[in-house]
Enzyme design. Structure first.
Site, PDB file in Angstrom:
ATOM      1  N   THR A 107      47.044  45.231  87.336  1.00 33.97           N
ATOM      2  CA  THR A 107      47.870  45.036  88.521  1.00 33.97           C
ATOM      3  C   THR A 107      49.003  46.059  88.566  1.00 33.97           C
ATOM      4  O   THR A 107      49.434  46.586  87.545  1.00 33.97           O
ATOM      5  CB  THR A 107      48.465  43.615  88.573  1.00 33.97           C
ATOM      6  N   ASP A 108      49.462  46.320  89.778  1.00 33.73           N
ATOM      7  CA  ASP A 108      50.586  47.231  89.948  1.00 33.73           C
ATOM      8  C   ASP A 108      51.865  46.430  90.188  1.00 33.73           C
ATOM      9  O   ASP A 108      51.875  45.202  90.061  1.00 33.73           O
ATOM     10  CB  ASP A 108      50.307  48.233  91.074  1.00 33.73           C
ATOM     11  N   GLN A 109      52.923  47.117  90.550  1.00 39.67           N
ATOM     12  CA  GLN A 109      54.216  46.470  90.747  1.00 39.67           C
ATOM     13  C   GLN A 109      54.211  45.442  91.879  1.00 39.67           C
ATOM     14  O   GLN A 109      55.028  44.532  91.907  1.00 39.67           O
ATOM     15  CB  GLN A 109      55.273  47.547  91.051  1.00 39.67           C
TER      16      GLN A 109
END
Length: 133
Positions: A16-18
């Site tokens: 996952t990203d931010q």
């Protein structure tokens, strides 16, 4: 042409990203896993191909992002061939979440090459014999 091969993968937290969604750069890895498993389902392994002196580099990748996937979703990757392989093999993909929402559509083009010279070669006969068209 043959039916679609379906491979499932569960998204991981580290992907996952931010924003809390699966990072866009992870999808090519998912596509690679689906391709490798498609070949394995035919009784062909990448390792065996490489031992035979055959490599399959990706020369083209196109992805259309439709909807974000999130952590811990089970994705279904539907993989199919666009046409009968020659010296190249073109895969089409559709990735769906558990609700059957389309996450991405994509395609990759790979070329059969000689491991030593890196020159293109024809798709091996034993692969063509396992593909239904």
């Amino acid at each position: 042409m043959e039916d679609k091969f379906i491979f499932q993968i569960r998204t991981r937290y580290g992907e996952t990203d931010q924003m809390g969604v699966i990072y866009y750069g992870v999808y090519p890895q998912y596509l690679e896993v689906a391709r490798v498993e498609w070949l394995r389902s035919l009784g062909i392994s990448y390792k065996k191909l490489e031992e035979m002196g055959i490599m399959l580099p990706v020369v083209s990748l196109h992805i259309d992002y439709k909807k974000p996937a999130v952590y811990d979703e089970l994705l279904s990757i539907e993989t199919s061939l666009r046409e009968k392989p020659t010296s190249k093999i073109i895969f089409d993909y559709q990735v769906f979440n558990e609700n059957r929402d389309l996450i991405i559509s994509a395609n990759t083009t790979l070329v059969f090459v000689d491991k030593v010279s890196f020159k293109p070669i024809k798709c091996p006969t034993f692969i063509l014999e396992k593909i239904l068209f």
